[in-house]
Write a protein that holds these residues in place. Structure first.
Motif, PDB file in Angstrom:
ATOM      1  N   UNK A   1      73.156  74.020  15.379  1.00 49.03           N
ATOM      2  CA  UNK A   1      72.475  75.381  14.715  1.00 49.03           C
ATOM      3  C   UNK A   1      72.802  75.615  13.357  1.00 49.03           C
ATOM      4  N   UNK A   2      72.174  76.388  12.719  1.00 48.23           N
ATOM      5  CA  UNK A   2      72.168  77.073  11.337  1.00 48.23           C
ATOM      6  C   UNK A   2      72.790  78.433  11.291  1.00 48.23           C
ATOM      7  N   UNK A   3      74.185  78.478  11.047  1.00 51.92           N
ATOM      8  CA  UNK A   3      75.072  79.548  10.939  1.00 51.92           C
ATOM      9  C   UNK A   3      75.013  80.186   9.477  1.00 51.92           C
ATOM     10  N   UNK A   4      74.868  81.049   9.405  1.00 52.70           N
ATOM     11  CA  UNK A   4      74.666  81.773   7.845  1.00 52.70           C
ATOM     12  C   UNK A   4      75.594  83.221   8.040  1.00 52.70           C
ATOM     13  N   UNK A   5      76.384  83.060   7.061  1.00 52.76           N
ATOM     14  CA  UNK A   5      77.424  84.394   7.136  1.00 52.76           C
ATOM     15  C   UNK A   5      77.651  84.992   5.795  1.00 52.76           C
ATOM     16  N   UNK A   6      77.083  86.325   5.476  1.00 55.02           N
ATOM     17  CA  UNK A   6      77.496  86.926   4.095  1.00 55.02           C
ATOM     18  C   UNK A   6      77.184  86.113   2.963  1.00 55.02           C
ATOM     19  N   UNK A   7      75.915  85.303   2.771  1.00 56.08           N
ATOM     20  CA  UNK A   7      75.466  84.580   1.896  1.00 56.08           C
ATOM     21  C   UNK A   7      74.944  85.427   0.922  1.00 56.08           C
ATOM     22  N   UNK A   8      75.518  85.096  -0.343  1.00 62.61           N
ATOM     23  CA  UNK A   8      74.941  85.910  -1.781  1.00 62.61           C
ATOM     24  C   UNK A   8      74.526  84.926  -2.720  1.00 62.61           C
ATOM     25  N   UNK A   9      73.509  85.098  -3.574  1.00 59.76           N
ATOM     26  CA  UNK A   9      73.340  84.071  -4.767  1.00 59.76           C
ATOM     27  C   UNK A   9      73.190  84.956  -6.020  1.00 59.76           C
ATOM     28  N   UNK A  10      73.861  84.564  -7.185  1.00 58.94           N
ATOM     29  CA  UNK A  10      73.669  85.233  -8.289  1.00 58.94           C
ATOM     30  C   UNK A  10      73.421  84.060  -9.432  1.00 58.94           C
ATOM     31  N   UNK A  11      72.297  84.225 -10.221  1.00 59.35           N
ATOM     32  CA  UNK A  11      71.846  83.165 -11.169  1.00 59.35           C
ATOM     33  C   UNK A  11      71.621  84.030 -12.278  1.00 59.35           C
ATOM     34  N   UNK A  12      72.219  83.510 -13.297  1.00 60.66           N
ATOM     35  CA  UNK A  12      72.041  84.192 -14.583  1.00 60.66           C
ATOM     36  C   UNK A  12      72.500  85.473 -14.736  1.00 60.66           C
ATOM     37  N   UNK A  13      73.658  85.722 -14.150  1.00 59.43           N
ATOM     38  CA  UNK A  13      74.127  87.264 -14.034  1.00 59.43           C
ATOM     39  C   UNK A  13      73.304  88.146 -13.085  1.00 59.43           C
ATOM     40  N   UNK A  14      72.200  87.899 -12.407  1.00 58.23           N
ATOM     41  CA  UNK A  14      71.514  88.358 -11.493  1.00 58.23           C
ATOM     42  C   UNK A  14      71.559  88.402 -10.204  1.00 58.23           C
ATOM     43  N   UNK A  15      71.855  89.083  -9.493  1.00 57.16           N
ATOM     44  CA  UNK A  15      72.074  89.044  -7.881  1.00 57.16           C
ATOM     45  C   UNK A  15      70.774  88.864  -7.166  1.00 57.16           C
ATOM     46  N   UNK A  16      70.286  87.845  -6.621  1.00 49.35           N
ATOM     47  CA  UNK A  16      69.127  87.590  -6.081  1.00 49.35           C
ATOM     48  C   UNK A  16      69.155  87.859  -4.661  1.00 49.35           C
ATOM     49  N   UNK A  17      70.396  87.570  -3.907  1.00 50.81           N
ATOM     50  CA  UNK A  17      70.600  87.628  -2.370  1.00 50.81           C
ATOM     51  C   UNK A  17      71.819  88.189  -2.348  1.00 50.81           C
ATOM     52  N   UNK A  18      72.022  89.149  -1.283  1.00 51.04           N
ATOM     53  CA  UNK A  18      73.141  89.635  -1.038  1.00 51.04           C
ATOM     54  C   UNK A  18      73.488  89.995   0.306  1.00 51.04           C
ATOM     55  N   UNK A  19      74.711  89.307   0.838  1.00 53.17           N
ATOM     56  CA  UNK A  19      75.147  89.534   2.245  1.00 53.17           C
ATOM     57  C   UNK A  19      74.232  89.103   3.346  1.00 53.17           C
ATOM     58  N   UNK A  20      73.438  87.895   3.298  1.00 49.76           N
ATOM     59  CA  UNK A  20      72.578  87.501   4.432  1.00 49.76           C
ATOM     60  C   UNK A  20      73.148  86.907   5.451  1.00 49.76           C
ATOM     61  N   UNK A  21      73.145  87.271   6.724  1.00 47.62           N
ATOM     62  CA  UNK A  21      73.757  86.686   7.869  1.00 47.62           C
ATOM     63  C   UNK A  21      72.691  86.638   8.919  1.00 47.62           C
ATOM     64  N   UNK A  22      72.750  85.365   9.263  1.00 43.26           N
ATOM     65  CA  UNK A  22      71.740  85.223  10.838  1.00 43.26           C
ATOM     66  C   UNK A  22      72.210  83.794  11.245  1.00 43.26           C
ATOM     67  N   UNK A  23      71.484  83.551  12.319  1.00 44.66           N
ATOM     68  CA  UNK A  23      71.474  82.246  13.031  1.00 44.66           C
ATOM     69  C   UNK A  23      70.515  81.766  13.611  1.00 44.66           C
TER      70      UNK A  23
END
Length: 262
Positions: A1-23
């Motif tokens: 399965x695909x398990x995602x826990x508190x995934x966050x992405x920051x690019x060029x100093x800007x936070x684009x994703x914050x705390x994504x969790x799902x299965x």
């Protein structure tokens, strides 16, 4: 399965994703929806190791951030929103690129079969750059279907990651693509797709992730997510969601408050 826990992405100093969790589970179509700029493509690119992220994401038990691309390509195929081809390949040669990483490299007739599957029978010898935008999109779809030819193998399920797979297609081919995704899932594979057309999404998706401003606003089945409250919160407009006895919910953009038909 695909398990995602508190995934966050920051690019060029800007936070684009914050705390994504799902299965996301094999055997299902998981759709990522939300307004423009909500982080849908960013999330898909993080899950395909194109963007660095914090948190943790695993696919079939493999840590996406550190597993070699050649290993991931054995059970995961990716359809990008836009693919640039710099060399004068034919349609068949594009499809064969999927065979280099996938499980069907020995099947000589596989490219022709995959092209036929996306309604491009006989297109193999045609120059890719001379095809229409919609035809090129379907050639790329044939490529990933060739790569992930077996929805399930001895090593586990295969996965399709699709970024707006119906964006450049007419309604007939949109339905064809969604049926291919549905069939792949029903055969035991997993599908994760960024979608804009909410009606197509409700028809084909088992699980929906609704993003807003880089956060996971809601997740669940179509009957839970395609509803007045979540859609109004995410898209900032009032939509009328209805349902038919034999189908899931559907909506009318014309019913947005203040809309006046010409």
């Amino acid at each position: 399965m695909l398990q995602v826990e508190t995934l966050s992405v920051t690019l060029s100093g800007r936070q684009l994703l914050s705390g994504i969790s799902f299965t996301a589970h094999p055997g299902q179509v998981t759709a990522i929806i939300g307004p423009n700029g909500s982080g849908k493509t960013t999330l898909l690119r993080a899950l395909t190791a194109e963007h660095r992220y914090t948190g943790r994401a695993t696919l079939n038990g493999h840590d996406i951030a550190v597993t070699r691309p050649s290993v991931m390509a054995g059970f995961r195929a990716v359809l990008a929103q836009d693919t640039q081809v710099a060399f004068p390949f034919t349609a068949e040669e594009i499809v064969r690129l999927g065979l280099e990483a996938g499980r069907g490299a020995v099947a000589a007739d596989l490219p022709a079969r995959m092209l036929a599957k996306v309604d491009l029978a006989g297109y193999g010898p045609r120059p890719y750059h001379r095809l229409s935008g919609g035809e090129q999109a379907r050639v790329q779809l044939a490529r990933i279907l060739a790569q992930a030819r077996q929805p399930v193998s001895e090593s586990g399920p295969s996965w399709l990651f699709l970024d707006e797979p119906v964006a450049s297609l007419d309604i007939g081919h949109q339905l064809m693509v969604m049926r291919l995704a549905r069939d792949f899932a029903e055969a035991g594979g997993g599908v994760v797709a960024v979608m804009h057309d909410l009606n197509l999404t409700t028809m084909m998706a088992d699980h929906l992730l609704l993003l807003q401003s880089g956060r996971l606003l809601a997740q669940g089945r179509a009957t839970e997510i395609i509803a007045d409250g979540p859609l109004r919160s995410a898209f900032g407009c009032r939509l009328r969601v209805n349902s038919l006895p034999a189908q899931g919910p559907w909506l009318l953009p014309q019913a947005e408050e203040g809309f006046a038909a010409p």
